[in-house]
Motif scaffolding. Structure first.
Motif, mmCIF file in Angstrom:
data_model
loop_
_atom_site.group_PDB
_atom_site.id
_atom_site.type_symbol
_atom_site.label_atom_id
_atom_site.label_comp_id
_atom_site.label_asym_id
_atom_site.label_seq_id
_atom_site.Cartn_x
_atom_site.Cartn_y
_atom_site.Cartn_z
ATOM 1 N N LEU A 240 53.966 47.963 -17.316
ATOM 2 C CA LEU A 240 53.981 48.706 -18.574
ATOM 3 C C LEU A 240 55.407 49.169 -18.888
ATOM 4 N N GLY A 241 56.106 49.650 -17.865
ATOM 5 C CA GLY A 241 57.498 50.058 -18.052
ATOM 6 C C GLY A 241 58.371 48.900 -18.511
ATOM 7 N N VAL A 242 58.171 47.729 -17.897
ATOM 8 C CA VAL A 242 58.937 46.544 -18.290
ATOM 9 C C VAL A 242 58.645 46.174 -19.740
ATOM 10 N N THR A 243 57.358 46.193 -20.100
ATOM 11 C CA THR A 243 56.964 45.800 -21.460
ATOM 12 C C THR A 243 57.553 46.736 -22.505
ATOM 13 N N ILE A 244 57.501 48.046 -22.249
ATOM 14 C CA ILE A 244 58.074 49.008 -23.194
ATOM 15 C C ILE A 244 59.584 48.812 -23.315
ATOM 16 N N ALA A 245 60.238 48.528 -22.186
ATOM 17 C CA ALA A 245 61.698 48.380 -22.192
ATOM 18 C C ALA A 245 62.152 47.162 -22.978
ATOM 19 N N ILE A 246 61.462 46.029 -22.825
ATOM 20 C CA ILE A 246 61.963 44.792 -23.433
ATOM 21 C C ILE A 246 61.288 44.448 -24.748
ATOM 22 N N SER A 247 60.254 45.184 -25.113
ATOM 23 C CA SER A 247 59.559 44.879 -26.367
ATOM 24 C C SER A 247 60.497 45.076 -27.567
ATOM 25 N N PRO A 248 60.565 44.092 -28.462
ATOM 26 C CA PRO A 248 61.408 44.248 -29.659
ATOM 27 C C PRO A 248 60.895 45.337 -30.599
ATOM 28 N N PHE A 249 59.650 45.767 -30.405
ATOM 29 C CA PHE A 249 59.072 46.813 -31.244
ATOM 30 C C PHE A 249 59.283 48.214 -30.664
ATOM 31 N N LEU A 250 59.797 48.273 -29.410
ATOM 32 C CA LEU A 250 59.972 49.571 -28.757
ATOM 33 C C LEU A 250 61.441 49.756 -28.368
ATOM 34 N N LEU A 251 61.781 49.725 -27.080
ATOM 35 C CA LEU A 251 63.169 49.976 -26.681
ATOM 36 C C LEU A 251 64.080 48.765 -26.871
ATOM 37 N N ASN A 252 63.520 47.567 -26.630
ATOM 38 C CA ASN A 252 64.290 46.322 -26.819
ATOM 39 C C ASN A 252 65.599 46.343 -26.034
ATOM 40 N N ASN A 253 65.504 46.730 -24.751
ATOM 41 C CA ASN A 253 66.686 46.828 -23.904
ATOM 42 C C ASN A 253 66.342 46.320 -22.507
ATOM 43 N N ALA A 254 66.783 45.100 -22.198
ATOM 44 C CA ALA A 254 66.440 44.476 -20.921
ATOM 45 C C ALA A 254 67.058 45.201 -19.733
ATOM 46 N N LYS A 255 68.184 45.890 -19.952
ATOM 47 C CA LYS A 255 68.820 46.587 -18.839
ATOM 48 C C LYS A 255 67.958 47.744 -18.338
ATOM 49 N N ILE A 256 67.263 48.415 -19.244
ATOM 50 C CA ILE A 256 66.361 49.494 -18.831
ATOM 51 C C ILE A 256 65.210 48.934 -18.005
ATOM 52 N N ALA A 257 64.854 47.666 -18.260
ATOM 53 C CA ALA A 257 63.730 47.046 -17.544
ATOM 54 C C ALA A 257 64.068 46.688 -16.103
ATOM 55 N N MET A 258 65.358 46.718 -15.730
ATOM 56 C CA MET A 258 65.731 46.303 -14.372
ATOM 57 C C MET A 258 65.097 47.183 -13.298
ATOM 58 N N VAL A 259 65.104 48.508 -13.516
ATOM 59 C CA VAL A 259 64.544 49.411 -12.504
ATOM 60 C C VAL A 259 63.042 49.216 -12.342
ATOM 61 N N PRO A 260 62.240 49.245 -13.419
ATOM 62 C CA PRO A 260 60.809 48.996 -13.214
ATOM 63 C C PRO A 260 60.502 47.605 -12.672
ATOM 64 N N SER A 261 61.323 46.613 -13.017
ATOM 65 C CA SER A 261 61.102 45.260 -12.490
ATOM 66 C C SER A 261 61.284 45.229 -10.975
ATOM 67 N N LEU A 262 62.393 45.766 -10.514
ATOM 68 C CA LEU A 262 62.662 45.785 -9.073
ATOM 69 C C LEU A 262 61.682 46.701 -8.350
ATOM 70 N N TYR A 263 61.297 47.792 -9.011
ATOM 71 C CA TYR A 263 60.303 48.705 -8.445
ATOM 72 C C TYR A 263 58.982 47.981 -8.181
ATOM 73 N N GLY A 264 58.619 47.064 -9.082
ATOM 74 C CA GLY A 264 57.380 46.315 -8.890
ATOM 75 C C GLY A 264 57.370 45.540 -7.582
ATOM 76 N N VAL A 265 58.551 45.130 -7.119
ATOM 77 C CA VAL A 265 58.661 44.405 -5.846
ATOM 78 C C VAL A 265 58.688 45.372 -4.670
ATOM 79 N N THR A 266 59.561 46.380 -4.744
ATOM 80 C CA THR A 266 59.706 47.307 -3.608
ATOM 81 C C THR A 266 58.454 48.165 -3.421
#
Length: 290
Positions: A240-266
């Motif tokens: 959900l964090g990744v989707t909100i970060a990269i969605s063009p309708f919301l934050l539209n910022n892939a850099k913000i998505a890096m933390v939730p993306s890596l968090y999903g793994v760790t």
């Protein structure tokens, strides 16, 4: 493209979660008020405060701090129910907390995230989330799929049980693609900060588990409920964090998505180790009691 895939994966995950829920899962909060209140307090209030404290103490700003805050403002994830089962926790409590927090964060996340952006944004990160639009967007990708899943579960429980299995497996196949896509969108920048971001997400994983354990102890819950709180507070809906970060309708910022993306793994790795150690301790206590 990645935004579309991430949104699709999230909708499928929420739909799959709905196919295992009934109205009793929401009513259960009245039957176990102390455990539910302690868990929701930790998840909805104390966890974001933990994220804020971690960012402030480490001097984090910009996209990294906003990624941490976005993650801690997300509700519990579907994986928390699985890890609760593996840890021999209270699965019913876990499901209740996940479902209730998913409802509440539709309204709390946009407000708290805007406050976070006011505090942590730097000169290169000037963003804002429109409150009503964001709440509606989150509702469309979370609450509506869950509601449809619940309807199918009520009308055709046998079909829902089979479908839920395939939905989860399908999401597990596409989820790594989302994470890889987010990293590729950042032109390899994530790799230069891989160790720092990995250490940050693992630290957040561990601290959030400790937070849940501490709440359970303070509330004098039983061992199963305390384990459940530690996992439910310690496992957020990263997709959900990744989707909100990269969605063009919301934050539209892939850099913000890096933390939730890596968090999903760790998160998966950290919780797997925690569950293994917890089960070993439980087995030892049971053996000593014989």
């Amino acid at each position: 493209m990645i935004s579309t895939i991430a949104t699709g994966v999230l909708i499928l995950l929420m739909f799959g979660m709905g196919m295992g829920l009934t109205l009793d899962d929401f009513r259960r909060v009245v039957k176990i008020p102390k455990a539910a209140f302690a868990g929701l307090l930790g998840q909805l209030l104390l966890l974001p405060l933990l994220g804020f404290t971690l960012c402030a103490s480490l001097g984090l700003t910009g996209e990294v701090a906003l990624g941490v805050m976005l993650l801690t403002l997300c509700p519990g994830g579907v994986l928390s129910n699985l890890f609760t089962l593996l840890a021999r926790g209270d699965v019913a409590l876990s499901v209740t907390m996940t479902s209730i927090s998913s409802l509440v964060t539709v309204f709390t996340l946009p407000i708290a995230m805007n406050l976070s952006m006011l505090y942590f944004s730097d000169s290169s990160t000037q963003l804002s989330l429109p409150l009503i639009k964001t709440a509606l967007q989150i509702m469309v990708i979370t609450i509506i799929p869950v509601s449809l899943g619940m309807l199918i579960f009520r009308r055709a429980p046998a079909f829902a049980q089979r479908a839920r299995h395939w939905v989860r497996w399908g999401c597990m196949v596409f989820l790594p693609l989302v994470i890889i896509g987010v990293f590729m969108q950042n032109d390899g920048v994530w790799f230069t900060h891989f160790l720092q971001l990995g250490a940050l997400t693992i630290t957040l994983n561990v601290l959030s588990i400790i937070l849940g354990l501490s709440l359970g102890k303070l509330a004098k819950l039983n061992a199963k409920q305390t384990r459940t709180l530690s996992i439910e507070v310690g496992a957020q809906n990263a997709i959900l964090g990744v989707t909100i970060a990269i969605s063009p309708f919301l934050l539209n910022n892939a850099k913000i998505a890096m933390v939730p993306s890596l968090y999903g793994v760790t998160m998966v790795a950290t919780l797997a180790i925690y569950v293994a150690l917890s089960n070993r301790l439980q087995n030892r206590v049971s053996a000593d009691a014989l």
